[in-house]
Scaffold this motif. Structure first.
Motif, PDB file in Angstrom:
ATOM      1  N   MET A 109       0.837  -1.193   0.000  1.00  0.00           N
ATOM      2  CA  MET A 109       0.000   0.000   0.000  1.00  0.00           C
ATOM      3  C   MET A 109       0.880   1.253   0.000  1.00  0.00           C
ATOM      4  O   MET A 109       0.622   2.196  -0.751  1.00  0.00           O
ATOM      5  CB  MET A 109      -0.943   0.004   1.201  1.00  0.00           C
ATOM      6  N   LEU A 110       1.927   1.278   0.822  1.00  0.00           N
ATOM      7  CA  LEU A 110       2.853   2.417   0.817  1.00  0.00           C
ATOM      8  C   LEU A 110       3.557   2.531  -0.532  1.00  0.00           C
ATOM      9  O   LEU A 110       3.721   3.634  -1.070  1.00  0.00           O
ATOM     10  CB  LEU A 110       3.877   2.292   1.941  1.00  0.00           C
ATOM     11  N   PHE A 111       3.973   1.404  -1.088  1.00  0.00           N
ATOM     12  CA  PHE A 111       4.619   1.400  -2.400  1.00  0.00           C
ATOM     13  C   PHE A 111       3.667   1.948  -3.465  1.00  0.00           C
ATOM     14  O   PHE A 111       4.061   2.767  -4.299  1.00  0.00           O
ATOM     15  CB  PHE A 111       5.070  -0.011  -2.748  1.00  0.00           C
ATOM     16  N   THR A 112       2.415   1.520  -3.427  1.00  0.00           N
ATOM     17  CA  THR A 112       1.418   2.026  -4.371  1.00  0.00           C
ATOM     18  C   THR A 112       1.233   3.529  -4.200  1.00  0.00           C
ATOM     19  O   THR A 112       1.128   4.262  -5.185  1.00  0.00           O
ATOM     20  CB  THR A 112       0.075   1.303  -4.174  1.00  0.00           C
ATOM     21  N   GLY A 113       1.217   3.994  -2.948  1.00  0.00           N
ATOM     22  CA  GLY A 113       1.083   5.424  -2.695  1.00  0.00           C
ATOM     23  C   GLY A 113       2.261   6.223  -3.235  1.00  0.00           C
ATOM     24  O   GLY A 113       2.097   7.337  -3.722  1.00  0.00           O
TER      25      GLY A 113
END
Length: 134
Positions: A109-113
Motif C-alpha cells: 500500500m505504501l509502495f502504491t502510494g
C-alpha cells in the motif's frame, strides 16, 4: 535523467519501514524497545524519528490515493485474502501468518502510494496540475 527514485528503491524503502517497525521474526524496532532494560533519550530520539518517517509515508499515501482510494485498496485486499482463505490456498489461523500478511499489505500500500502519481502521469500524460483553474 529522471528526478524520481527507481521503483525498486521505493519498494525496498517501503519494505524496510514496515518490516523494520514490526515483523513476526522479532527483528524490529518494536521488539527491540520492548526488550530494553533501560530506556534512554537516544532510543526516544529514534522512536520519534520513526514516527516522523511514518507520518511522511502516510501523508504521501493519502495525497496519492485519498481516503476513498485507501478504503478501496483495503477492501480489495481484504476480499482477496478472504477469497484465498475460503478456497484453502492460505491459512490465517496463526497470528504470525496474519502478521506477514498485514505487513505485506501495508508495504505494498505504501509502495502504491509512492508510485501512484508516477503511474498516473504515464497513463494520462499530464505532468502538471494547476490549483487555480480560473
Amino acid at each position: 535523467m529522471s528526478k524520481n527514485l527507481p521503483w525498486y528503491v521505493k519498494l525496498i524503502l517501503s519494505f524496510v519501514l514496515v518490516f523494520g517497525t514490526w515483523n513476526p521474526l522479532e527483528w524490529d524496532v518494536a521488539h527491540y524497545v520492548i526488550g530494553l532494560e533501560t530506556f534512554n533519550l537516544l532510543v526516544l530520539f529514534f522512536l520519534v524519528l520513526l514516527l516522523v518517517i511514518w507520518m511522511i509515508a502516510l501523508r504521501a499515501l493519502h495525497e496519492a490515493l485519498g481516503t476513498t482510494g485507501i478504503i478501496i485498496y483495503l477492501i480489495l485486499v481484504g476480499l482477496l485474502i478472504g477469497g484465498l482463505y475460503q478456497v484453502g490456498i492460505i491459512d490465517i489461523n496463526n497470528l504470525d501468518t496474519l502478521g506477514w500478511y498485514f505487513n505485506s499489505i501495508v508495504t505494498f500500500m505504501l509502495f502504491t502510494g509512492l508510485m501512484a502519481p508516477i503511474w498516473w502521469r504515464r497513463v494520462t500524460g499530464k505532468v502538471t496540475v494547476d490549483d487555480d483553474m480560473s
